[in-house]
Design a protein around this motif. Structure first.
Motif, PDB file in Angstrom:
ATOM      1  N   CYS A 220       0.828  -1.202   0.000  1.00 23.28           N
ATOM      2  CA  CYS A 220       0.000   0.000   0.000  1.00 23.28           C
ATOM      3  C   CYS A 220       0.864   1.254   0.000  1.00 23.28           C
TER       4      CYS A 220
ATOM      5  N   TRP B  85      -4.672  -1.003   4.391  1.00 19.71           N
ATOM      6  CA  TRP B  85      -5.699  -0.540   3.461  1.00 19.71           C
ATOM      7  C   TRP B  85      -6.394   0.740   3.939  1.00 19.71           C
TER       8      TRP B  85
ATOM      9  N   CYS C 284      -4.153   3.741   3.055  1.00 14.96           N
ATOM     10  CA  CYS C 284      -3.581   3.793   1.702  1.00 14.96           C
ATOM     11  C   CYS C 284      -4.453   4.655   0.788  1.00 14.96           C
TER      12      CYS C 284
ATOM     13  N   CYS D 207      -1.569  -4.538  -1.569  1.00 14.55           N
ATOM     14  CA  CYS D 207      -2.596  -3.512  -1.760  1.00 14.55           C
ATOM     15  C   CYS D 207      -3.811  -4.103  -2.475  1.00 14.55           C
ATOM     16  N   ALA D 208      -5.003  -3.699  -2.012  1.00 13.73           N
ATOM     17  CA  ALA D 208      -6.237  -4.195  -2.634  1.00 13.73           C
ATOM     18  C   ALA D 208      -6.550  -3.461  -3.931  1.00 13.73           C
TER      19      ALA D 208
ATOM     20  N   CYS E 264      -6.263   2.476  -1.815  1.00 11.91           N
ATOM     21  CA  CYS E 264      -7.337   1.673  -1.213  1.00 11.91           C
ATOM     22  C   CYS E 264      -8.512   2.570  -0.798  1.00 11.91           C
TER      23      CYS E 264
HETATM   24 ZN   LIG Z   1      -3.575  -0.082  -0.842  1.00 12.19          ZN
END
Ligand SMILES: [Zn+2]
Length: 515
Positions: free
Chosen positions: A251, A309, A312, A270-271, A315
């Motif tokens: 992130c 998250w 970030c 990171c998502a 995110c």
């Molecule tokens: Zn992220």
């Protein structure tokens, strides 16, 4: 005084004699079969001209296994008249019947796998019935047996401390004796990435790991012992190893000082980064092609969402696009994409069961686990809630509650060698045995975990696993009505003797023999 000592000695001697007669050939059975009858009658005598009939081809591996058992107990060339065969009228994939009378030994099974389980029982009968075996005889017995649960698993963690292929094979050999049929390998974590991924040599460059041919070798070795190997690649937390190689997959956090100082398990992929999904698409496809198990475990545990998250920028943008108020909601998107890849490989996913709190009170799942995901309950104190939620949502559930099934926890306080204990609680043998197995249809079995932080080699793994893995094997195999701590502890000396004969390290549970 003299008289009193005599009295006590006689009582102890009489007690031992009674136990020996009661247990007889069952005195080293682990786990206890579903049904055992010990008829009176003459024993079956060993001869040098025994004939073995079978439905299997004469070069079948199961007949070699049978031959090795006879040779080990009775010597070269000695055996009993026997019939070993698959009986297609029997139901249940692991159901077997073992009958010994004065004429012959008969082992019938619903499948070759069932015959293999039955051979483990035969080995333990001959070992436990030591005096009869030494005199070249086999006691009459009728055993009709099948497992209470389809999946009995142990987990090794070569990510924390790498375990060479031959060590894993030795672990497989021993677990097969107790009718375990699943070995989970925790292949990735903060401390290491231990499996080769096609097209990504950078992940394993310069580190101890299993190559594709190592995996093929292990999978084949386990399959010959009717054990399935379930691979685990842990995401989105426990990913320091991959982030060390690919720092761009983490992130983007403006104030990363707090994160950098976070102890262990701190970072996550990171998502909101497509490159994360692209890499794991390759990882999942590669792992799916190497392992024959229908399952891939993707972890999902201990994700430090608030430290990653939630802080970030990428995110947070993704959250606002979706109208989320809680960064944990991104877990649905994250695993939504990962699980789609798993399904496209024709596999099913397993995840550690996480709830909306790591202690009680907890009310719901951390994310919306799809019903095709098998969950593993593991956190101390949360198992009743996981059982309730899995039943309500229809998720298959594997039982690995920390308070009973975490075999890396010390077996006694101050146990020597209490190696590198980082504050783990104690799980005694009796506590391991006391695991309560729900009878609900979605509960598929039990798993003992050997997390590797403090397990630096295979001898340590054995020492921590046994004899507690025998207790869990019985929880997974033996019907609830036949499980008994008192019976279990009386079978322990015989069963531990067999481990000693094999040179397997284990802890002698002295406290279990106190009255
Ligand atoms: Zn992220």
């Amino acid at each position: 005084m003299f008289r009193k000592i005599i009295t006590i000695s006689l009582a102890v001697a009489a007690g031992i004699a009674v136990h020996a007669r009661e247990l007889g050939p069952t005195s080293a059975l682990m786990p206890m079969p579903a049904s055992v009858v010990m008829p009176s009658g003459k024993a079956l005598s060993v001869s040098d001209a025994a004939i073995v009939r079978s439905t299997l081809p004469s070069d079948h591996r199961l007949l070699s296994v049978y031959g090795e058992i006879m040779t080990r107990h009775f010597g070269d060339g000695a055996g009993v008249d026997a019939y070993i065969g698959v009986d297609t009228t029997m139901t249940g994939s692991e159901h077997y019947r073992l009958e010994v009378d004065s004429v012959s030994l008969r082992l019938c099974g619903a499948s070759e796998e069932a015959l293999f389980r039955g051979l483990q029982t035969l080995d333990q009968l001959l070992w436990g019935d030591a005096v009869m075996t030494a005199s070249g005889n086999v006691s009459p017995i009728i055993i009709d047996d099948a497992p209470a649960y389809p999946r009995r698993a142990l987990m090794l963690d070569p990510a924390r401390h790498f375990l060479p292929v031959d060590d894993v094979k030795r672990f497989i050999d021993v677990m097969a004796s107790y009718k375990y049929n699943v070995l989970q390998l925790h292949l990735t974590d903060d401390e290491g990435w231990r499996v080769a991924v096609e097209g990504h040599p950078e992940l394993t460059d310069g580190t101890d790991h299993y190559t594709a041919s190592d995996i093929a070798d292990l999978v084949d070795y386990a399959a010959q012992r009717y054990i399935e190997i379930v691979p685990e690649a842990d995401i989105p937390g426990h990913t320091s190893a991959v982030l060390t190689v690919h720092p761009g997959l983490g992130c983007h956090i403006a104030d990363s000082a707090a994160l950098a100082s976070a102890p262990g398990n701190g970072v996550m992929v990171c998502a909101a980064n497509d490159s994360v999904y692209a890499l794991y698409d390759d990882v999942i496809r590669s792992i799916a092609s190497m392992f024959t198990s229908p399952y891939i475990h993707l972890g999902g545990d201990e994700a430090a969402i608030e430290r990653n998250w939630a802080l970030c920028a990428d995110c947070r943008r993704m959250m606002s696009e979706r109208g989320y108020t809680d960064a944990a909601q991104l877990m649905n998107d994250f695993f939504g994409r990962m699980l789609a890849t798993v399904r496209s490989c024709g596999k099913k996913a397993i995840l550690w069961c996480e709830l909306d709190n790591i202690y009680m009170p907890a009310e719901k799942y951390l994310m919306e686990y799809p019903a095709d995901v098998t969950l593993v309950t593991w956190r101390n104190g949360l198992t009743p809630k996981c059982i309730e939620l899995a039943a309500a949502h229809g998720n298959p559930l594997l039982m690995a509650p920390g308070e009973h099934a975490y075999l890396d926890y010390p077996q006694m306080r101050g146990d020597l060698p209490e190696h590198n204990n980082w504050g783990m609680p104690v799980t005694t043998l009796r506590q391991a045995y006391a695991i309560e197995m729900p009878s609900a249809a979605n509960v598929t079995g039990v798993m003992g975990t050997l997390w590797g932080e403090a397990i630096n080699d295979i001898n340590r793994a054995f020492y921590m696993a046994y004899p507690r893995a025998m207790a869990l094997a019985e929880a997974g195999w033996t019907p609830e009505s036949r499980r008994s701590w008192d019976s279990f502890r009386r079978r322990l000396p015989g069963a531990l003797g067999r481990l000693m004969e094999r040179g397997v390290s284990f802890r002698v549970p002295f406290e279990s023999f106190d009255r």
